[in-house]
Design an enzyme around this catalytic site. Structure first.
Site, PDB file in Angstrom:
ATOM      1  CB  SER A   1      -0.947  -0.046   1.200  1.00 12.83           C
ATOM      2  OG  SER A   1      -1.972   0.922   1.090  1.00 12.83           O
TER       3      SER A   1
ATOM      4  CG  ASP B   1      -6.870  -3.067  -3.076  1.00  9.62           C
ATOM      5  OD1 ASP B   1      -7.466  -2.248  -2.367  1.00  9.62           O
ATOM      6  OD2 ASP B   1      -5.642  -3.297  -2.973  1.00  9.62           O
TER       7      ASP B   1
ATOM      8  CG  HIS C   1      -5.710  -2.533   0.673  1.00 14.99           C
ATOM      9  ND1 HIS C   1      -5.022  -2.129  -0.457  1.00 14.99           N
ATOM     10  CD2 HIS C   1      -5.167  -1.841   1.713  1.00 14.99           C
ATOM     11  CE1 HIS C   1      -4.121  -1.231  -0.116  1.00 14.99           C
ATOM     12  NE2 HIS C   1      -4.159  -1.047   1.191  1.00 14.99           N
TER      13      HIS C   1
END
Length: 271
Positions: free
Chosen positions: A98, A223, A251
């Site tokens: 991320s 995601d 995610h």
């Protein structure tokens, strides 16, 4: 082995170094708003397979110091460089999830990939988390503004809402609570400052094109935070990159499909 490394005269960050005698090293950079513990289900497995796994809590998060400033990607990349220098890391795999993936991209560009032999990006927030006139993908800009305002007004509620977005498969209530508590370990100002970078950061478009090491891109097709088109943009921008879609992941693909995740990462490092 665990300890702290000074990255500035009065700022130290926490480092967890598992299996220091391992044959191959992976430096893990976590995503927002967690810390190195997010990779628990990699740290449980990979050291047993002979890997040296290093996890850091970047400034403002986890057990690291929480200064008022220094939350731009340049400074966060500089912090990684300090860890690399102190631990004398060479020929390692740099792995980021991320926002941690975005920081890794900046490190590669800012330091010409110093010490890195391979790069692994997991649901990386690059080249842009929000849409731009020349990049129509991403979550709405207002959603990021709401996260920032929620951080200042009711951070626990904001974290609960974010926690509802990150998994594709159901998780237990205790597990969700654990993820929530990891987010609470961060400071409010760091949580907001990192989120604010998502709105203004545009250099990652250029940074991606500078990467010249083999790169693995793992990304969940479901995601809801870093949408799958970001992974396609990463693959199209990075030479010698490979994109592996995770068909049953959101995610947090390193938990949704952790066995597949660990297998893909190990196979990539052994190539």
């Amino acid at each position: 082995m665990s300890g702290f490394i000074f990255v500035e005269p009065k700022v130290k960050i926490y480092v967890e170094d598992l299996n220091p005698e391992g044959n191959k090293t992976i430096l893990f950079i976590h995503g927002w708003p967690g810390n190195h513990n997010l990779f628990e289900y990699q740290f449980d497995v990979l050291p047993k397979m002979g890997y040296r796994c290093i996890g850091i809590d970047y400034r403002g998060f986890g057990l690291s110091d929480k200064p008022w400033s220094g939350y731009d990607y340049n400074r966060l990349a500089d912090d990684i460089r300090c860890v690399v220098d102190v631990l004398k890391l060479q020929n390692f795999t740099l792995a980021g999830h991320s926002t941690g993936g975005a920081i890794c991209v900046r490190y590669m560009a800012r330091y010409n990939g110093y010490g890195v032999s391979k790069l692994a990006l997991f649901a990386a927030a690059a080249p842009s988390l929000v849409p731009r006139p020349y990049f129509p993908y991403g979550i709405p800009r207002q959603a990021v503004v709401d996260i920032i305002q929620g951080t200042y007004n009711d951070r626990p509620k904001m974290l609960r809402g974010f926690g509802d977005m990150i998994f594709h498969k159901p998780v237990s209530a205790p597990f969700a609570d654990w993820i929530f508590q990891l987010g609470l370990q961060a400071s409010g100002w760091a949580t907001a400052a990192i989120a604010n970078t998502w709105l203004g950061e545009e250099e990652l478009f250029y940074d991606l094109k500078t990467i010249n090491v083999p790169t693995l891109i793992l990304h969940g097709v479901h995601d809801k935070v870093c949408l799958f088109p970001l992974a396609v943009a990463q693959r199209n921008s990075i030479d010698h990159s490979k994109l592996v879609p995770f068909e049953e992941s959101g995610h947090f693909l390193f938990y949704d499909e952790r066995d597949k995740f660990n297998k893909e990462l190990m196979e990539f490092i052994e190539e």
